[in-house]
Design a protein around this motif. Structure first.
Motif, PDB file in Angstrom:
ATOM      1  N   ASN A 250       0.810  -1.218   0.000  1.00  0.00           N
ATOM      2  CA  ASN A 250       0.000   0.000   0.000  1.00  0.00           C
ATOM      3  C   ASN A 250       0.843   1.267   0.000  1.00  0.00           C
ATOM      4  OD1 ASN A 250      -2.255  -1.555  -0.014  1.00  0.00           O
ATOM      5  ND2 ASN A 250      -2.757  -1.287   2.143  1.00  0.00           N
ATOM      6  N   ALA A 254       0.557   4.218  -2.801  1.00  0.00           N
ATOM      7  CA  ALA A 254       0.311   5.632  -2.508  1.00  0.00           C
ATOM      8  C   ALA A 254       1.326   6.524  -3.216  1.00  0.00           C
ATOM      9  CB  ALA A 254       0.364   5.859  -0.995  1.00  0.00           C
ATOM     10  N   GLN A 255       2.581   6.065  -3.298  1.00  0.00           N
ATOM     11  CA  GLN A 255       3.604   6.844  -3.992  1.00  0.00           C
ATOM     12  C   GLN A 255       3.303   6.915  -5.486  1.00  0.00           C
ATOM     13  OE1 GLN A 255       7.585   6.009  -2.783  1.00  0.00           O
ATOM     14  NE2 GLN A 255       8.514   6.866  -4.614  1.00  0.00           N
ATOM     15  N   ARG A 258       0.718   9.479  -6.361  1.00  0.00           N
ATOM     16  CA  ARG A 258       1.267  10.830  -6.521  1.00  0.00           C
ATOM     17  C   ARG A 258       1.751  11.037  -7.954  1.00  0.00           C
ATOM     18  NH1 ARG A 258       3.429  14.346  -2.732  1.00  0.00           N
ATOM     19  NH2 ARG A 258       3.342  12.691  -1.161  1.00  0.00           N
ATOM     20  N   ASP A 286       8.016  12.451  -2.361  1.00  0.00           N
ATOM     21  CA  ASP A 286       7.348  11.513  -1.463  1.00  0.00           C
ATOM     22  C   ASP A 286       8.238  11.149  -0.278  1.00  0.00           C
ATOM     23  OD1 ASP A 286       4.683   9.839  -1.681  1.00  0.00           O
ATOM     24  OD2 ASP A 286       6.177   8.494  -0.819  1.00  0.00           O
TER      25      ASP A 286
END
Length: 357
Positions: A250, A254-255, A258, A286
């Protein structure tokens, strides 16, 4: 309920207003203190290293008493041969680091009141600064690895009868994959590679990620044999769920989110020639998202004043040939100057041979 760090005052330690209010002398003094931080802000010669120098205050140029060479606060850095003022350069760095998902060159040109070409080159220089920090990362411990595809989607035809198959599965040859390895720990760092497919990143991953690491991936065939190279290998089946038996990727998802937000909402299009710069830039953003923007500003400006000029960006809009930039810029420009003046030069034949080699 505790407030998120990015929403708190601790995340805002420098503002555009503060930098814009700096006078020319104040900006130059701050710039000089960062450039010569190793000598407590006092200038020293970048050629021979001694601090016995004196300054021409009318031009803000220093001269070394040892080697008699002249230099400025930007000599030998990515900002060499600058035309922007020191205050504008510092303002550009603040604007650049404040972009959570990036800062487009067009917006940068409007904020600074400069041409798009100037903002574009400045943007690439600052991206390279971030990339130099990411190049030092060698992930270890528990490392998440995954890939995300950017660009390459084909726009559907207007009429249904003109469409060929499922448009979601159609891609052109410009599609690229950003494969990222990220440490799963507080303050963990990441490293990204732009490759045609996820499988193509295999040599770089094995060369960079510590062999003693515990890697976590999805069940892509590109990572199927990682248990043979790394100390441990866990996989998650995303067709079942995002988290299966406590195994997930996860954080790296999430990175990559971005990156997708930057591609769709900020840059709109990521060119394949510059995709690695974008990947490194967004990876840096990040990694240091939990630092206040004042620290980010100082990190980027300090590294920019330590890096040598990027030959790829020197004379970028003059369309100089790649072979000339890759050999030696000063000698190459001198050879071209003599050639235009009609004077023979031994260097020209040397460069011609190198160009055809």
């Amino acid at each position: 309920m505790s407030q998120h760090f990015l929403l708190s005052a601790r995340a805002r330690t420098i503002s555009i207003r503060d930098v814009a209010r700096l006078g020319d002398e104040e900006a130059y003094a701050l710039f000089k203190s960062i450039r010569f931080v190793e000598n407590a802000g006092e200038p020293f010669c970048p050629y021979c290293g001694i601090d016995a120098v004196y300054e021409y205050r009318s031009r803000r140029v220093f001269k070394c008493k040892g080697c008699d060479k002249q230099f400025s606060a930007t000599s030998g850095t990515v900002f060499r041969s600058r035309k922007m003022s020191y205050a504008d350069i510092m303002l550009a760095v603040v604007l650049f680091v404040n972009g959570v998902n990036g800062n487009a060159a067009l917006r940068l040109s409007r904020d600074l009141g400069c041409s798009y070409k100037t903002a574009f080159v400045l943007h690439k220089k600052l991206s390279r600064v971030m990339a130099s920090m990411q190049a030092e990362v060698q992930p270890t411990g528990m490392v998440d690895i995954d890939g995300a595809y950017i660009g390459g989607s084909i726009r559907q035809e207007n009429l249904v009868k003109d469409r060929k198959g499922d448009g979601r599965k159609q891609f052109n040859t410009k599609r690229r994959s950003i494969v990222t390895a990220r440490e799963r720990r507080i303050g963990g760092r990441s490293r990204a590679w732009v490759v045609p497919t996820e499988k193509a990143a295999d040599p770089s991953l094995k060369r960079t990620v510590n062999a003693a690491a515990h890697v976590v991936t999805d069940e892509s065939p590109a990572y199927s044999r990682y248990f043979m190279h790394f100390a441990d290998h866990s996989t998650v089946n995303h067709s079942v769920g995002l988290v299966v038996d406590g195994v997930h990727t996860n954080l790296i998802e999430a990175q990559h989110a971005r990156i997708r937000r930057a591609e769709r909402g900020v840059y709109l299009h990521i060119n394949g020639n510059h995709a690695q710069r974008f990947a490194d830039e967004l990876s840096w953003r990040d990694d240091f998202r939990r630092l206040d923007n004042g620290q980010q500003f100082r990190m980027v400006l300090t590294r920019a004043l330590k890096l040598s000029p990027d030959l790829e960006l020197v004379g970028y809009w003059q369309k100089r040939p790649e072979w000339l930039r890759s050999i030696n810029r000063r000698r190459g420009l001198r050879a071209l100057t003599l050639k235009r003046k009609g004077r023979p030069s031994a260097s020209i034949s040397t460069y011609s041979q190198a160009a055809t080699a």
